[in-house]
Enzyme design. Sequence first.
Site, PDB file in Angstrom:
ATOM      1  CB  SER A 266       0.625 -14.930  10.154  1.00 45.52           C
ATOM      2  OG  SER A 266      -0.188 -16.084  10.057  1.00 45.52           O
ATOM      3  N   GLY A 267       2.904 -13.310   9.165  1.00 44.33           N
ATOM      4  CA  GLY A 267       3.762 -12.134   9.029  1.00 44.33           C
ATOM      5  C   GLY A 267       4.982 -12.394   8.187  1.00 44.33           C
ATOM      6  CG  HIS A 268       7.362 -15.075   9.001  1.00 39.00           C
ATOM      7  ND1 HIS A 268       8.153 -14.053   9.461  1.00 39.00           N
ATOM      8  CD2 HIS A 268       7.006 -15.805  10.094  1.00 39.00           C
ATOM      9  CE1 HIS A 268       8.287 -14.160  10.779  1.00 39.00           C
ATOM     10  NE2 HIS A 268       7.585 -15.211  11.184  1.00 39.00           N
TER      11      HIS A 268
ATOM     12  CG  ASP B 215       8.221  21.904 -17.486  1.00 33.64           C
ATOM     13  OD1 ASP B 215       7.565  20.935 -17.074  1.00 33.64           O
ATOM     14  OD2 ASP B 215       9.171  21.809 -18.282  1.00 33.64           O
TER      15      ASP B 215
ATOM     16  CG  HIS C  53       9.644 -13.884  15.080  1.00 36.40           C
ATOM     17  ND1 HIS C  53      10.667 -14.794  15.018  1.00 36.40           N
ATOM     18  CD2 HIS C  53       8.565 -14.493  14.521  1.00 36.40           C
ATOM     19  CE1 HIS C  53      10.231 -15.913  14.470  1.00 36.40           C
ATOM     20  NE2 HIS C  53       8.964 -15.753  14.150  1.00 36.40           N
TER      21      HIS C  53
ATOM     22  CB  THR D 123       6.906  20.126 -22.298  1.00 36.35           C
ATOM     23  OG1 THR D 123       6.937  20.816 -23.552  1.00 36.35           O
ATOM     24  CG2 THR D 123       5.551  19.461 -22.101  1.00 36.35           C
TER      25      THR D 123
ATOM     26  CG  ASP E  16      13.227  11.464 -12.399  1.00 32.68           C
ATOM     27  OD1 ASP E  16      12.470  12.439 -12.655  1.00 32.68           O
ATOM     28  OD2 ASP E  16      13.307  10.457 -13.116  1.00 32.68           O
TER      29      ASP E  16
ATOM     30  CB  THR F 206      10.059  11.955 -20.679  1.00 31.04           C
ATOM     31  OG1 THR F 206       9.106  10.964 -20.320  1.00 31.04           O
ATOM     32  CG2 THR F 206       9.490  12.836 -21.778  1.00 31.04           C
TER      33      THR F 206
END
Length: 644
Positions: free
Chosen positions: A60-62, A623, A249, A564, A467, A513
């Site tokens: 497992s783990g894949h 702002d 792994h 704003t 950003d 925006t």
Amino acid sequence: MTTKHIFTSADGLVLRSLRGAVAANPCLKLHAPSKSVYVASQRSYHGSQPTVAVISGGGSGHEPAHAGYTGQGMLTASVSGDIFASPSAKQILHTIKLASASPPQQSSSEARTDPHIPLKDVLVIINNYTGDRLNFGLAIEKALVSMPIKIESVVVADDVSLLHSTSNLVGPRGLAGNILVCKILGAFAERGAPLASVKQLGDAVVNNLASVGVGLEHCHVPGRAPWGAGTDQGMIMGQDECEIGLGLHNEPGVTRKGMESPNAVIREMIDLIIHSKDGSGGKFLNTPKESGHSDDVILFVNNLGGMSQLEMGAVLDEILAQLDDLGIYPVRIYLSAYMTSLNAPGFSFSILNISAAHKMFRSHILSDPIDVPSKNITDLLDDSTDALAWIGVRTSWPTKGKDRLLRLAAPPAGEMSLSGHVDINSKWNLTDIPSGAVKSAITSACDAVFSVERDLTEYDTILGDGDCGETFSAGARAVLAALENGRIELNECSLGEVVRRIADVLEDSMGGTIGALFGIFFTALSAALPKEATTLASLRPEQAFETALRALGKHTPAKQGDRTLVDALAPFCAALSSGQRLEEAVEKAKYGAEQTRNMRAVLGRATYVSTSGDPESDTLPPDPGAWGVAAILTGFCHGLRTAQ
């Protein structure tokens, strides 16, 4: 690497994950004691029940391997061991019994013991790891002794990074190419191919399949110490390092090196694949530059679990660009997290040479004539499946080479405008504002944005997604480029047309925006400015700015006091409208931006930031949008005045 998990222990995690996989796919059932998932559906895509069951599995783990690839048209059954550990031979034997009787005519226990129920032959797909080879091998031998069926196996050993660094007795590891093999052979069996044919096609595929992986860091297993903890720190990858040849792994890669650039890393990986040798000593892949013709190939790109889809799309683009340079044009392209290594930040990609695979398979058929469905590998990849995790399109690019690249390429920036016809005969002949002064003002406004980029990013990191600085700077860089390349032409257009072009540039370069707000404001401003004018006074900029602000208000509820960019823009427009000088209006904008410090937001992402309610402990920055607007206006004013 991240070591944070919802489940802080691996105890019971595998079985719970399998229960989740079965719950998401109604055609499956789970045999919990053996951790086996198997098909319980009665239907067939081709009218009759296939005579061959295809199984696979491993540690497992894949995930989503291999339970996610269990379903009609792919794996008949799959088995899971503990994390990065092979399932036991007893588990695998039980999976073989379930698969040979699937879909069950009665209960699974009756189907395994009733001699009157016809059993399917079984094709076992094994990844080339020692534990898997031994445990699957033991299970196959036990099944051959205890069950009246035929069993064949195919070993996937597609990792070309180890070809020159491991013993020939061990051979290459199996990587994500395993999933391609599962899809092809599962579809072939679904079409009614006999066991001998499925085995022969499997051998042809795995002998013409090559993969290589790269990791930026190792993964973390819930409940365990981080990889390399307590060891020599030299085992830990540096911030600027990667390991080419990383396995599935958490084992170290074959080569650790500095990351020069994405294209350099991918170029090295492609070279490893193309120049890998097959058993006869020939090249793995023919390219036009080296042999005069190219082979048809499948490109299979796999996210190891910790890469963002944003980067994976760019990785695929770079791989395709480099293959195009070599004259290699994949006939099918696949991109997903097909076979992961928990949360490992890295990827692998595989190339399947279907030209060579078809040739090898046909040679087997000619030497041993048997009834084989006349379908090629791409048809099998396109076949339908109930396997929930298989992601692939059933169409291909209609063209190759440069024609395909033209379809992928974006149009030049100048062609992105959706505006109407531009009247280039509307000259800008202002007597009191030289175009050079306007260029200086615009340039100065852009420079002012660059000077506050770090501040904007810091402010937005606290109250947003971090950003804002990048967004403002992207717009500023695009405006400067447009001034240089003529997209914004100051001498041949009216002021209104110049503003409209600035709006177009900002719309193309500033996302989110802020980009939309600027686009609306500047577009409305350009419409409010007259097409021709001879003096600044006749432009009536105070009316134009008020008109633009009202247009913006139609599309956003933001008003002054909401934290704003309107907190800086509104007082600027109001000051101009009241007859104040430009410098005075800019000071009002700066004051408005400063007033947003510690102001509670009612719009945007900043509203999601929780505060303690204690004004003394909740110190908020200004702002970032308002701060950016104030910087733009300050820079514009400074550049305009110093140039006159």
